[in-house]
Design a protein around this motif. Structure first.
Motif, PDB file in Angstrom:
ATOM      1  N   THR A  28     112.462  62.926 -53.981  1.00 21.60           N
ATOM      2  CA  THR A  28     111.121  62.614 -53.116  1.00 21.60           C
ATOM      3  C   THR A  28     110.810  60.931 -53.335  1.00 21.60           C
ATOM      4  OG1 THR A  28     109.745  63.543 -54.985  1.00 21.60           O
ATOM      5  CG2 THR A  28     110.108  64.808 -53.283  1.00 21.60           C
ATOM      6  N   LEU A  29     111.048  60.508 -54.690  1.00 21.77           N
ATOM      7  CA  LEU A  29     110.958  59.250 -54.958  1.00 21.77           C
ATOM      8  C   LEU A  29     112.232  58.277 -54.201  1.00 21.77           C
ATOM      9  CD1 LEU A  29     110.654  59.309 -58.792  1.00 21.77           C
ATOM     10  CD2 LEU A  29     108.872  58.058 -57.212  1.00 21.77           C
ATOM     11  N   ASP A  30     113.305  58.881 -54.097  1.00 23.36           N
ATOM     12  CA  ASP A  30     114.297  58.347 -53.249  1.00 23.36           C
ATOM     13  C   ASP A  30     113.752  58.123 -51.810  1.00 23.36           C
ATOM     14  OD1 ASP A  30     116.838  57.098 -52.344  1.00 23.36           O
ATOM     15  OD2 ASP A  30     117.786  59.224 -52.094  1.00 23.36           O
ATOM     16  N   SER A  31     113.209  59.305 -51.174  1.00 20.22           N
ATOM     17  CA  SER A  31     112.583  59.289 -49.759  1.00 20.22           C
ATOM     18  C   SER A  31     111.582  58.319 -49.697  1.00 20.22           C
ATOM     19  CB  SER A  31     112.211  60.441 -49.558  1.00 20.22           C
ATOM     20  OG  SER A  31     113.005  61.651 -49.038  1.00 20.22           O
ATOM     21  N   LEU A  61     107.970  57.236 -63.278  1.00 21.31           N
ATOM     22  CA  LEU A  61     107.851  58.608 -64.017  1.00 21.31           C
ATOM     23  C   LEU A  61     107.318  58.397 -65.414  1.00 21.31           C
ATOM     24  CD1 LEU A  61     111.518  59.628 -63.211  1.00 21.31           C
ATOM     25  CD2 LEU A  61     109.641  60.676 -62.293  1.00 21.31           C
ATOM     26  N   LEU A  62     107.607  57.224 -66.085  1.00 23.93           N
ATOM     27  CA  LEU A  62     106.855  56.842 -67.267  1.00 23.93           C
ATOM     28  C   LEU A  62     105.346  56.930 -67.187  1.00 23.93           C
ATOM     29  CD1 LEU A  62     106.894  56.341 -70.549  1.00 23.93           C
ATOM     30  CD2 LEU A  62     107.293  53.841 -70.025  1.00 23.93           C
ATOM     31  N   LEU A  63     104.916  56.282 -66.355  1.00 22.63           N
ATOM     32  CA  LEU A  63     103.423  55.991 -66.024  1.00 22.63           C
ATOM     33  C   LEU A  63     102.841  57.189 -65.672  1.00 22.63           C
ATOM     34  CD1 LEU A  63     103.409  52.783 -64.141  1.00 22.63           C
ATOM     35  CD2 LEU A  63     102.485  52.952 -66.054  1.00 22.63           C
ATOM     36  N   SER A  64     103.449  58.176 -65.060  1.00 24.46           N
ATOM     37  CA  SER A  64     103.086  59.468 -64.653  1.00 24.46           C
ATOM     38  C   SER A  64     102.767  60.345 -65.770  1.00 24.46           C
ATOM     39  CB  SER A  64     103.720  60.119 -63.754  1.00 24.46           C
ATOM     40  OG  SER A  64     103.728  59.761 -62.702  1.00 24.46           O
ATOM     41  N   SER A  65     103.690  60.220 -66.692  1.00 19.33           N
ATOM     42  CA  SER A  65     103.636  60.955 -67.923  1.00 19.33           C
ATOM     43  C   SER A  65     102.508  60.281 -69.022  1.00 19.33           C
ATOM     44  CB  SER A  65     104.858  60.799 -68.767  1.00 19.33           C
ATOM     45  OG  SER A  65     104.953  61.279 -70.378  1.00 19.33           O
ATOM     46  N   LEU A  66     102.343  59.173 -68.971  1.00 19.93           N
ATOM     47  CA  LEU A  66     101.356  58.485 -69.993  1.00 19.93           C
ATOM     48  C   LEU A  66      99.903  58.718 -69.575  1.00 19.93           C
ATOM     49  CD1 LEU A  66     103.283  54.785 -70.781  1.00 19.93           C
ATOM     50  CD2 LEU A  66     103.045  56.630 -72.203  1.00 19.93           C
ATOM     51  N   ALA A 125     100.147  51.122 -51.526  1.00 21.92           N
ATOM     52  CA  ALA A 125     101.672  51.385 -51.596  1.00 21.92           C
ATOM     53  C   ALA A 125     101.879  52.094 -52.834  1.00 21.92           C
ATOM     54  CB  ALA A 125     102.425  50.177 -51.457  1.00 21.92           C
ATOM     55  N   ASP A 126     101.165  51.450 -53.910  1.00 24.27           N
ATOM     56  CA  ASP A 126     101.508  51.947 -55.348  1.00 24.27           C
ATOM     57  C   ASP A 126     100.947  53.689 -55.342  1.00 24.27           C
ATOM     58  OD1 ASP A 126     102.844  49.935 -56.280  1.00 24.27           O
ATOM     59  OD2 ASP A 126     101.049  48.803 -57.251  1.00 24.27           O
ATOM     60  N   THR A 127      99.587  53.929 -54.548  1.00 18.35           N
ATOM     61  CA  THR A 127      99.015  55.167 -54.604  1.00 18.35           C
ATOM     62  C   THR A 127      99.848  56.146 -53.946  1.00 18.35           C
ATOM     63  OG1 THR A 127      96.801  54.113 -54.725  1.00 18.35           O
ATOM     64  CG2 THR A 127      96.995  56.123 -54.052  1.00 18.35           C
ATOM     65  N   PHE A 128     100.510  55.450 -52.985  1.00 18.56           N
ATOM     66  CA  PHE A 128     101.305  56.427 -51.916  1.00 18.56           C
ATOM     67  C   PHE A 128     102.560  56.568 -52.880  1.00 18.56           C
ATOM     68  CE2 PHE A 128     103.834  57.262 -47.804  1.00 18.56           C
ATOM     69  CZ  PHE A 128     103.421  58.276 -47.644  1.00 18.56           C
ATOM     70  N   MET A 129     103.052  56.037 -53.562  1.00 12.47           N
ATOM     71  CA  MET A 129     104.432  56.312 -54.414  1.00 12.47           C
ATOM     72  C   MET A 129     104.072  57.200 -55.366  1.00 12.47           C
ATOM     73  SD  MET A 129     107.129  54.643 -53.368  1.00 12.47           S
ATOM     74  CE  MET A 129     108.017  55.244 -54.565  1.00 12.47           C
ATOM     75  N   PHE A 130     102.928  56.902 -56.122  1.00 13.70           N
ATOM     76  CA  PHE A 130     102.462  57.981 -57.244  1.00 13.70           C
ATOM     77  C   PHE A 130     102.183  59.331 -56.642  1.00 13.70           C
ATOM     78  CE2 PHE A 130     102.590  54.151 -59.571  1.00 13.70           C
ATOM     79  CZ  PHE A 130     102.861  54.702 -60.900  1.00 13.70           C
ATOM     80  N   GLU A 131     101.198  59.375 -55.902  1.00 17.31           N
ATOM     81  CA  GLU A 131     100.654  60.661 -55.140  1.00 17.31           C
ATOM     82  C   GLU A 131     101.877  61.289 -54.477  1.00 17.31           C
ATOM     83  OE1 GLU A 131      97.553  61.924 -55.903  1.00 17.31           O
ATOM     84  OE2 GLU A 131      97.156  60.349 -57.097  1.00 17.31           O
ATOM     85  N   LYS A 134     101.875  74.742 -66.011  1.00 13.60           N
ATOM     86  CA  LYS A 134     101.061  73.366 -67.017  1.00 13.60           C
ATOM     87  C   LYS A 134     100.635  72.615 -66.089  1.00 13.60           C
ATOM     88  CE  LYS A 134     102.911  70.205 -70.330  1.00 13.60           C
ATOM     89  NZ  LYS A 134     104.056  69.494 -70.781  1.00 13.60           N
ATOM     90  N   PRO A 135      99.319  72.610 -66.066  1.00 10.15           N
ATOM     91  CA  PRO A 135      98.622  71.737 -64.978  1.00 10.15           C
ATOM     92  C   PRO A 135      98.328  70.304 -65.681  1.00 10.15           C
ATOM     93  CG  PRO A 135      97.001  73.166 -66.126  1.00 10.15           C
ATOM     94  CD  PRO A 135      98.393  73.647 -66.578  1.00 10.15           C
ATOM     95  N   GLU A 136      98.988  69.214 -65.250  1.00  4.39           N
ATOM     96  CA  GLU A 136      99.060  68.081 -65.657  1.00  4.39           C
ATOM     97  C   GLU A 136      98.210  67.103 -64.555  1.00  4.39           C
ATOM     98  OE1 GLU A 136     102.780  66.823 -66.847  1.00  4.39           O
ATOM     99  OE2 GLU A 136     102.460  67.555 -68.758  1.00  4.39           O
ATOM    100  N   LEU A 137      98.933  65.948 -64.030  1.00  2.00           N
ATOM    101  CA  LEU A 137      98.280  65.357 -63.033  1.00  2.00           C
ATOM    102  C   LEU A 137      98.678  66.314 -61.693  1.00  2.00           C
ATOM    103  CD1 LEU A 137      99.506  61.677 -63.084  1.00  2.00           C
ATOM    104  CD2 LEU A 137      97.122  62.483 -62.860  1.00  2.00           C
ATOM    105  N   ILE A 138      99.581  67.040 -61.558  1.00  2.00           N
ATOM    106  CA  ILE A 138     100.110  67.907 -60.835  1.00  2.00           C
ATOM    107  C   ILE A 138     100.380  69.285 -61.643  1.00  2.00           C
ATOM    108  CG2 ILE A 138     100.809  66.473 -58.744  1.00  2.00           C
ATOM    109  CD1 ILE A 138     103.907  67.759 -60.435  1.00  2.00           C
ATOM    110  N   LEU A 139     100.551  70.335 -60.834  1.00  3.69           N
ATOM    111  CA  LEU A 139     100.908  71.576 -61.363  1.00  3.69           C
ATOM    112  C   LEU A 139     102.350  71.901 -61.918  1.00  3.69           C
ATOM    113  CD1 LEU A 139     100.023  74.327 -62.454  1.00  3.69           C
ATOM    114  CD2 LEU A 139     100.508  75.203 -59.979  1.00  3.69           C
ATOM    115  N   ARG A 140     102.921  71.508 -63.022  1.00  4.79           N
ATOM    116  CA  ARG A 140     104.153  71.716 -63.362  1.00  4.79           C
ATOM    117  C   ARG A 140     104.416  73.033 -64.264  1.00  4.79           C
ATOM    118  NH1 ARG A 140     106.950  66.970 -63.476  1.00  4.79           N
ATOM    119  NH2 ARG A 140     106.009  65.098 -63.209  1.00  4.79           N
ATOM    120  N   ALA A 141     105.624  73.006 -64.666  1.00  4.25           N
ATOM    121  CA  ALA A 141     106.257  74.306 -65.459  1.00  4.25           C
ATOM    122  C   ALA A 141     106.389  73.591 -67.000  1.00  4.25           C
ATOM    123  CB  ALA A 141     107.315  75.044 -64.847  1.00  4.25           C
ATOM    124  N   GLU A 142     106.018  74.505 -67.881  1.00  2.45           N
ATOM    125  CA  GLU A 142     106.445  74.010 -69.205  1.00  2.45           C
ATOM    126  C   GLU A 142     108.014  74.057 -69.284  1.00  2.45           C
ATOM    127  OE1 GLU A 142     104.624  76.401 -72.301  1.00  2.45           O
ATOM    128  OE2 GLU A 142     102.653  75.606 -71.919  1.00  2.45           O
TER     129      GLU A 142
END
Length: 379
Positions: A55-58, A82-87, A177-183, A357-365
Protein backbone atom coordinates in the motif's frame (compact mmCIF):
# COMPACT_ATOMS: atom_id res chain seq x y z
CA UNK A 1 -13.77 23.14 5.77
CA UNK A 2 -11.94 25.21 3.14
CA UNK A 3 -9.31 22.51 2.72
CA UNK A 4 -11.96 19.82 2.50
CA UNK A 5 -13.69 21.63 -0.37
CA UNK A 6 -10.36 22.09 -2.17
CA UNK A 7 -9.35 18.44 -1.66
CA UNK A 8 -12.60 16.93 -2.94
CA UNK A 9 -11.57 17.03 -6.67
CA UNK A 10 -8.53 14.87 -5.82
CA UNK A 11 -10.92 11.97 -5.12
CA UNK A 12 -13.23 12.41 -8.10
CA UNK A 13 -13.77 9.19 -10.06
CA UNK A 14 -12.01 10.65 -13.12
CA UNK A 15 -8.85 11.11 -10.98
CA UNK A 16 -9.20 7.68 -9.31
CA UNK A 17 -9.72 5.63 -12.50
CA UNK A 18 -6.10 5.85 -13.75
CA UNK A 19 -4.89 4.71 -10.28
CA UNK A 20 -6.30 1.24 -11.09
CA UNK A 21 -3.17 0.47 -13.13
CA UNK A 22 -1.02 1.36 -10.10
CA UNK A 23 -3.10 -0.87 -7.76
CA UNK A 24 -2.75 -3.79 -10.19
CA UNK A 25 1.01 -3.27 -10.64
CA UNK A 26 1.74 -2.94 -6.90
CA UNK A 27 -0.28 -6.09 -6.19
CA UNK A 28 1.59 -7.95 -8.96
CA UNK A 29 4.93 -7.05 -7.31
CA UNK A 30 3.71 -8.36 -3.94
CA UNK A 31 2.43 -11.58 -5.52
CA UNK A 32 5.75 -12.14 -7.31
CA UNK A 33 7.38 -12.08 -3.84
CA UNK A 34 4.79 -14.55 -2.54
CA UNK A 35 5.47 -16.91 -5.45
CA UNK A 36 9.19 -16.86 -4.65
CA UNK A 37 8.43 -17.60 -1.00
CA UNK A 38 6.09 -20.50 -1.85
CA UNK A 39 8.26 -22.39 -4.37
CA UNK A 40 8.72 -25.25 -1.88
CA UNK A 41 5.02 -25.35 -0.91
CA UNK A 42 2.57 -23.44 1.33
CA UNK A 43 4.33 -20.75 3.39
CA UNK A 44 3.23 -18.69 6.36
CA UNK A 45 3.42 -14.94 5.66
CA UNK A 46 2.83 -11.93 7.93
CA UNK A 47 0.08 -10.14 6.03
CA UNK A 48 0.63 -6.77 7.73
CA UNK A 49 4.30 -6.64 6.79
CA UNK A 50 3.79 -7.48 3.10
CA UNK A 51 0.55 -5.58 2.52
CA UNK A 52 1.80 -2.40 4.29
CA UNK A 53 4.74 -2.23 1.88
CA UNK A 54 2.39 -2.81 -1.05
CA UNK A 55 0.00 0.00 0.00
CA UNK A 56 2.96 2.34 0.61
CA UNK A 57 4.27 1.49 -2.86
CA UNK A 58 0.85 2.32 -4.37
CA UNK A 59 0.53 5.54 -2.41
CA UNK A 60 3.96 6.87 -3.36
CA UNK A 61 3.00 6.40 -7.01
CA UNK A 62 -0.50 7.90 -6.59
CA UNK A 63 0.56 10.84 -4.38
CA UNK A 64 3.97 11.72 -5.81
CA UNK A 65 4.29 9.72 -9.10
CA UNK A 66 7.40 8.32 -7.41
CA UNK A 67 8.61 4.72 -7.59
CA UNK A 68 10.92 3.80 -4.71
CA UNK A 69 10.73 0.01 -5.37
CA UNK A 70 10.07 -0.18 -1.62
CA UNK A 71 8.61 -3.70 -1.93
CA UNK A 72 11.93 -4.96 -3.28
CA UNK A 73 14.56 -2.82 -1.54
CA UNK A 74 14.82 -0.56 1.54
CA UNK A 75 13.71 3.08 1.27
CA UNK A 76 14.64 5.78 3.81
CA UNK A 77 11.34 7.55 3.23
CA UNK A 78 9.25 4.39 3.77
CA UNK A 79 11.33 3.37 6.80
CA UNK A 80 10.70 6.83 8.31
CA UNK A 81 6.93 6.57 7.77
CA UNK A 82 6.83 3.13 9.42
CA UNK A 83 8.99 4.37 12.31
CA UNK A 84 6.84 7.47 12.88
CA UNK A 85 3.66 5.35 12.94
CA UNK A 86 5.24 3.21 15.66
CA UNK A 87 6.63 6.15 17.70
CA UNK A 88 3.35 8.09 17.65
CA UNK A 89 1.59 5.05 19.15
CA UNK A 90 4.23 4.62 21.84
CA UNK A 91 4.59 8.26 22.92
CA UNK A 92 1.40 8.72 25.03
CA UNK A 93 2.20 5.74 27.28
CA UNK A 94 4.69 7.71 29.42
CA UNK A 95 3.52 10.88 31.14
CA UNK A 96 6.77 12.83 30.66
CA UNK A 97 6.59 12.25 26.88
CA UNK A 98 3.62 14.64 26.72
CA UNK A 99 6.02 17.56 27.30
CA UNK A 100 7.71 18.28 23.96
CA UNK A 101 11.12 19.45 25.18
CA UNK A 102 11.48 16.39 27.44
CA UNK A 103 10.33 14.02 24.68
CA UNK A 104 12.89 15.41 22.23
CA UNK A 105 15.68 14.64 24.73
CA UNK A 106 14.76 10.94 24.77
CA UNK A 107 16.08 8.42 22.22
CA UNK A 108 12.54 8.02 20.82
CA UNK A 109 12.20 11.81 20.54
CA UNK A 110 15.49 12.13 18.64
CA UNK A 111 14.48 9.32 16.25
CA UNK A 112 11.07 10.98 15.83
CA UNK A 113 12.67 14.31 14.90
CA UNK A 114 15.06 12.71 12.41
CA UNK A 115 12.26 10.67 10.76
CA UNK A 116 10.12 13.86 10.47
CA UNK A 117 13.01 15.62 8.74
CA UNK A 118 13.34 12.78 6.18
CA UNK A 119 9.59 12.76 5.41
CA UNK A 120 9.24 16.56 5.28
CA UNK A 121 12.33 16.99 3.10
CA UNK A 122 11.07 14.41 0.60
CA UNK A 123 7.60 16.02 0.35
CA UNK A 124 8.97 19.59 0.12
CA UNK A 125 11.38 18.54 -2.63
CA UNK A 126 8.60 16.94 -4.72
CA UNK A 127 6.30 19.99 -4.28
CA UNK A 128 9.04 22.44 -5.28
CA UNK A 129 9.95 20.50 -8.44
CA UNK A 130 6.30 20.04 -9.41
CA UNK A 131 5.47 23.71 -8.83
CA UNK A 132 8.32 24.69 -11.18
CA UNK A 133 7.05 22.20 -13.80
CA UNK A 134 3.52 23.63 -13.51
CA UNK A 135 4.85 27.15 -13.87
CA UNK A 136 6.45 26.09 -17.15
CA UNK A 137 3.13 24.62 -18.32
CA UNK A 138 1.34 27.88 -17.45
CA UNK A 139 -2.20 28.12 -18.74
CA UNK A 140 -2.12 24.61 -20.20
CA UNK A 141 -2.24 23.02 -16.74
CA UNK A 142 -5.61 21.40 -16.05
CA UNK A 143 -7.20 18.75 -13.86
CA UNK A 144 -7.24 16.18 -16.67
CA UNK A 145 -4.81 13.26 -16.61
CA UNK A 146 -2.02 13.75 -19.13
CA UNK A 147 -1.61 10.88 -21.60
CA UNK A 148 1.99 10.28 -20.64
CA UNK A 149 1.39 10.49 -16.87
CA UNK A 150 -1.35 9.81 -14.33
CA UNK A 151 -2.40 13.01 -12.59
CA UNK A 152 -1.25 12.55 -9.00
CA UNK A 153 -2.36 13.97 -5.66
CA UNK A 154 0.32 16.69 -5.65
CA UNK A 155 -0.75 17.89 -9.13
CA UNK A 156 -4.37 18.21 -7.99
CA UNK A 157 -3.42 20.08 -4.80
CA UNK A 158 -1.13 22.48 -6.65
CA UNK A 159 -3.95 23.39 -9.05
CA UNK A 160 -6.72 23.53 -6.42
CA UNK A 161 -8.34 26.93 -5.78
CA UNK A 162 -10.91 28.08 -3.25
CA UNK A 163 -13.97 30.24 -4.04
CA UNK A 164 -11.81 33.36 -4.07
CA UNK A 165 -9.24 31.88 -6.46
CA UNK A 166 -6.60 31.35 -3.73
CA UNK A 167 -4.25 28.34 -3.92
CA UNK A 168 -3.00 26.15 -1.07
CA UNK A 169 0.42 27.09 0.32
CA UNK A 170 3.36 24.67 0.03
CA UNK A 171 3.01 23.98 3.77
CA UNK A 172 -0.69 23.14 3.37
CA UNK A 173 0.04 20.83 0.42
CA UNK A 174 2.85 19.07 2.33
CA UNK A 175 0.55 18.56 5.33
CA UNK A 176 -2.22 17.06 3.18
CA UNK A 177 0.19 14.82 1.24
CA UNK A 178 1.82 13.57 4.46
CA UNK A 179 -1.61 12.94 6.00
CA UNK A 180 -2.67 10.93 2.96
CA UNK A 181 0.53 8.84 3.11
CA UNK A 182 0.10 8.09 6.82
CA UNK A 183 -3.68 7.63 6.89
CA UNK A 184 -3.88 5.84 3.54
CA UNK A 185 -1.35 3.03 3.85
CA UNK A 186 -1.94 1.61 7.33
CA UNK A 187 -5.74 1.66 7.18
CA UNK A 188 -5.96 -0.09 3.81
CA UNK A 189 -3.29 -2.61 4.87
CA UNK A 190 -5.32 -3.36 8.02
CA UNK A 191 -8.55 -3.79 6.02
CA UNK A 192 -6.86 -6.14 3.53
CA UNK A 193 -5.06 -8.20 6.17
CA UNK A 194 -8.22 -8.77 8.21
CA UNK A 195 -10.43 -9.63 5.21
CA UNK A 196 -7.88 -12.28 4.16
CA UNK A 197 -7.89 -13.58 7.75
CA UNK A 198 -11.69 -13.79 7.79
CA UNK A 199 -11.79 -15.56 4.41
CA UNK A 200 -9.07 -17.96 5.62
CA UNK A 201 -11.32 -18.71 8.61
CA UNK A 202 -14.31 -19.29 6.31
CA UNK A 203 -13.03 -21.15 3.21
CA UNK A 204 -16.56 -21.52 1.74
CA UNK A 205 -16.84 -17.72 1.53
CA UNK A 206 -13.32 -17.56 0.09
CA UNK A 207 -14.31 -20.07 -2.61
CA UNK A 208 -17.47 -18.08 -3.38
CA UNK A 209 -15.45 -14.86 -3.82
CA UNK A 210 -12.91 -16.67 -6.00
CA UNK A 211 -15.65 -18.08 -8.26
CA UNK A 212 -17.10 -14.58 -8.64
CA UNK A 213 -13.70 -13.15 -9.68
CA UNK A 214 -12.93 -16.07 -12.00
CA UNK A 215 -16.28 -15.61 -13.71
CA UNK A 216 -15.60 -11.88 -14.07
CA UNK A 217 -12.21 -12.41 -15.72
CA UNK A 218 -12.79 -15.73 -17.50
CA UNK A 219 -12.44 -14.38 -21.06
CA UNK A 220 -9.59 -11.93 -20.39
CA UNK A 221 -6.05 -12.30 -21.72
CA UNK A 222 -4.61 -10.28 -18.84
CA UNK A 223 -5.29 -10.75 -15.13
CA UNK A 224 -6.10 -7.15 -14.36
CA UNK A 225 -9.00 -5.56 -12.50
CA UNK A 226 -10.49 -2.60 -14.35
CA UNK A 227 -12.57 0.29 -13.02
CA UNK A 228 -15.82 -1.15 -14.42
CA UNK A 229 -15.15 -4.45 -12.59
CA UNK A 230 -15.42 -2.83 -9.15
CA UNK A 231 -19.22 -2.78 -9.32
CA UNK A 232 -19.35 -6.34 -10.71
CA UNK A 233 -18.20 -8.19 -7.58
CA UNK A 234 -21.18 -7.94 -5.19
CA UNK A 235 -20.34 -10.91 -2.95
CA UNK A 236 -16.67 -9.96 -2.64
CA UNK A 237 -17.80 -6.45 -1.65
CA UNK A 238 -20.12 -7.93 1.00
CA UNK A 239 -17.18 -9.93 2.41
CA UNK A 240 -15.01 -6.80 2.56
CA UNK A 241 -17.75 -4.82 4.34
CA UNK A 242 -18.40 -7.56 6.88
CA UNK A 243 -14.68 -7.73 7.60
CA UNK A 244 -14.58 -3.92 8.08
CA UNK A 245 -17.49 -4.30 10.50
CA UNK A 246 -15.80 -7.05 12.51
CA UNK A 247 -12.28 -5.55 12.27
CA UNK A 248 -12.58 -1.79 11.55
CA UNK A 249 -9.15 -0.40 10.64
CA UNK A 250 -9.81 2.72 12.75
CA UNK A 251 -11.37 1.66 16.06
CA UNK A 252 -12.45 5.09 17.36
CA UNK A 253 -12.93 8.72 16.29
CA UNK A 254 -13.42 11.93 18.26
CA UNK A 255 -15.88 14.76 17.73
CA UNK A 256 -16.32 18.11 19.45
CA UNK A 257 -19.95 18.95 20.23
CA UNK A 258 -20.86 22.32 18.72
CA UNK A 259 -24.18 22.29 20.58
CA UNK A 260 -25.74 20.52 23.58
CA UNK A 261 -26.58 16.91 22.67
CA UNK A 262 -29.48 15.18 24.41
CA UNK A 263 -29.08 11.41 24.79
CA UNK A 264 -32.05 8.97 24.75
CA UNK A 265 -31.55 8.56 28.53
CA UNK A 266 -32.24 12.28 28.97
CA UNK A 267 -28.64 13.15 29.89
CA UNK A 268 -27.06 16.14 28.17
CA UNK A 269 -23.57 16.25 26.64
CA UNK A 270 -22.66 19.94 26.97
CA UNK A 271 -21.52 22.03 24.03
CA UNK A 272 -17.69 22.07 23.68
CA UNK A 273 -17.15 18.58 25.12
CA UNK A 274 -14.95 16.28 23.01
CA UNK A 275 -16.51 12.83 22.67
CA UNK A 276 -14.69 9.64 21.80
CA UNK A 277 -16.92 7.49 19.57
CA UNK A 278 -16.07 3.79 19.43
CA UNK A 279 -16.46 2.45 15.89
CA UNK A 280 -15.39 -0.96 17.18
CA UNK A 281 -18.01 -0.74 19.96
CA UNK A 282 -20.78 0.24 17.53
CA UNK A 283 -19.87 -2.60 15.15
CA UNK A 284 -19.85 -5.12 18.02
CA UNK A 285 -22.98 -3.89 19.81
CA UNK A 286 -25.58 -6.73 19.83
CA UNK A 287 -28.38 -4.14 19.91
CA UNK A 288 -27.12 -2.86 16.55
CA UNK A 289 -25.75 -6.08 15.00
CA UNK A 290 -27.24 -9.42 16.19
CA UNK A 291 -24.54 -12.02 16.91
CA UNK A 292 -21.84 -9.40 16.32
CA UNK A 293 -18.84 -11.76 16.69
CA UNK A 294 -19.98 -14.01 13.81
CA UNK A 295 -18.57 -13.28 10.35
CA UNK A 296 -21.63 -13.16 8.10
CA UNK A 297 -21.25 -11.29 4.77
CA UNK A 298 -24.99 -11.68 4.08
CA UNK A 299 -25.64 -8.86 6.55
CA UNK A 300 -24.55 -6.60 3.68
CA UNK A 301 -26.88 -8.06 1.09
CA UNK A 302 -28.52 -4.91 -0.37
CA UNK A 303 -32.00 -6.10 0.68
CA UNK A 304 -30.89 -6.72 4.30
CA UNK A 305 -28.83 -3.55 4.66
CA UNK A 306 -31.81 -1.34 3.76
CA UNK A 307 -33.21 -2.12 7.22
CA UNK A 308 -30.02 -0.88 8.96
CA UNK A 309 -29.36 2.61 10.26
CA UNK A 310 -26.79 4.43 8.07
CA UNK A 311 -24.77 4.98 11.27
CA UNK A 312 -24.65 1.28 12.19
CA UNK A 313 -21.69 0.71 9.84
CA UNK A 314 -19.11 3.49 9.96
CA UNK A 315 -15.63 2.11 9.11
CA UNK A 316 -14.88 5.37 7.28
CA UNK A 317 -16.58 7.54 9.93
CA UNK A 318 -19.63 9.63 8.93
CA UNK A 319 -20.83 13.16 8.33
CA UNK A 320 -18.85 16.12 6.95
CA UNK A 321 -15.60 14.80 8.49
CA UNK A 322 -15.85 11.28 7.10
CA UNK A 323 -12.89 9.71 5.30
CA UNK A 324 -12.33 11.64 2.09
CA UNK A 325 -10.32 8.73 0.67
CA UNK A 326 -12.90 5.97 1.16
CA UNK A 327 -13.51 5.42 -2.59
CA UNK A 328 -9.74 5.24 -3.13
CA UNK A 329 -9.44 2.72 -0.27
CA UNK A 330 -12.35 0.53 -1.41
CA UNK A 331 -10.98 0.45 -4.98
CA UNK A 332 -7.56 -0.68 -3.74
CA UNK A 333 -9.12 -3.23 -1.36
CA UNK A 334 -11.17 -4.78 -4.16
CA UNK A 335 -8.32 -4.89 -6.68
CA UNK A 336 -5.83 -6.51 -4.29
CA UNK A 337 -8.32 -8.95 -2.79
CA UNK A 338 -9.62 -10.04 -6.21
CA UNK A 339 -6.14 -10.64 -7.65
CA UNK A 340 -5.01 -12.43 -4.46
CA UNK A 341 -7.95 -14.87 -4.53
CA UNK A 342 -7.45 -15.40 -8.26
CA UNK A 343 -3.85 -16.53 -7.69
CA UNK A 344 -3.60 -17.94 -4.14
CA UNK A 345 -5.42 -19.99 -1.53
CA UNK A 346 -5.17 -18.41 1.91
CA UNK A 347 -5.45 -20.59 5.03
CA UNK A 348 -5.12 -20.07 8.79
CA UNK A 349 -1.73 -20.80 10.32
CA UNK A 350 -2.75 -23.07 13.22
CA UNK A 351 0.60 -22.50 14.97
CA UNK A 352 -0.12 -18.76 15.39
CA UNK A 353 -2.57 -17.18 17.83
CA UNK A 354 -4.35 -14.10 16.47
CA UNK A 355 -5.13 -11.38 19.02
CA UNK A 356 -6.45 -7.98 18.04
CA UNK A 357 -4.22 -5.08 19.02
CA UNK A 358 -5.63 -1.54 18.66
CA UNK A 359 -2.90 1.00 17.91
CA UNK A 360 -3.26 3.87 15.43
CA UNK A 361 -5.09 1.19 13.46
CA UNK A 362 -6.34 -2.29 14.37
CA UNK A 363 -3.36 -4.63 14.16
CA UNK A 364 -2.64 -8.15 15.40
CA UNK A 365 -0.20 -8.92 18.21
CA UNK A 366 3.03 -10.31 16.72
CA UNK A 367 1.70 -9.94 13.18
CA UNK A 368 -1.13 -11.62 11.28
CA UNK A 369 0.34 -14.85 9.89
CA UNK A 370 -1.57 -16.75 7.21
CA UNK A 371 -0.58 -19.72 5.05
CA UNK A 372 -0.40 -18.88 1.36
CA UNK A 373 -0.35 -21.40 -1.50
CA UNK A 374 -0.39 -20.57 -5.24
CA UNK A 375 -3.40 -21.88 -7.14
CA UNK A 376 -2.41 -24.30 -9.94
CA UNK A 377 -2.40 -22.60 -13.33
CA UNK A 378 -5.38 -23.51 -15.51
CA UNK A 379 -4.50 -25.66 -18.57
Amino acid sequence: ARHRRMLTPAFHFDILKPYMKIFNQSTDIMHAKWRRLTTAGPTSIDMFEHISLMTLDSLQKCVFSYNSNCQEKPSDYIASILLLSSLVTRRPHKLYNHIDWIYYLTSDGRRFRHACEVVHHFTADVIQKRRMALRDLGQNASLKPKQEKTLDFIDVLLMAKDEEGCHLSDEDIAAEADTFMFEGHDTTASGLSWVLYNLAQHPHYQDQCREEIQELLHDRDIEEIEWEDLSQMPFTTMCIKESLRLHPAVTAISRSCNEDVKLPSGQIIPKGVICLISIYGTHHNPAVWPEPEIYNPHRFDPAASKQQSPLAFVPFSAGPRNCIGQNFAMAELKVTLALTLLRFVVRLDKSQTVRRKPELILRAENGLWLQVEPLPAEP
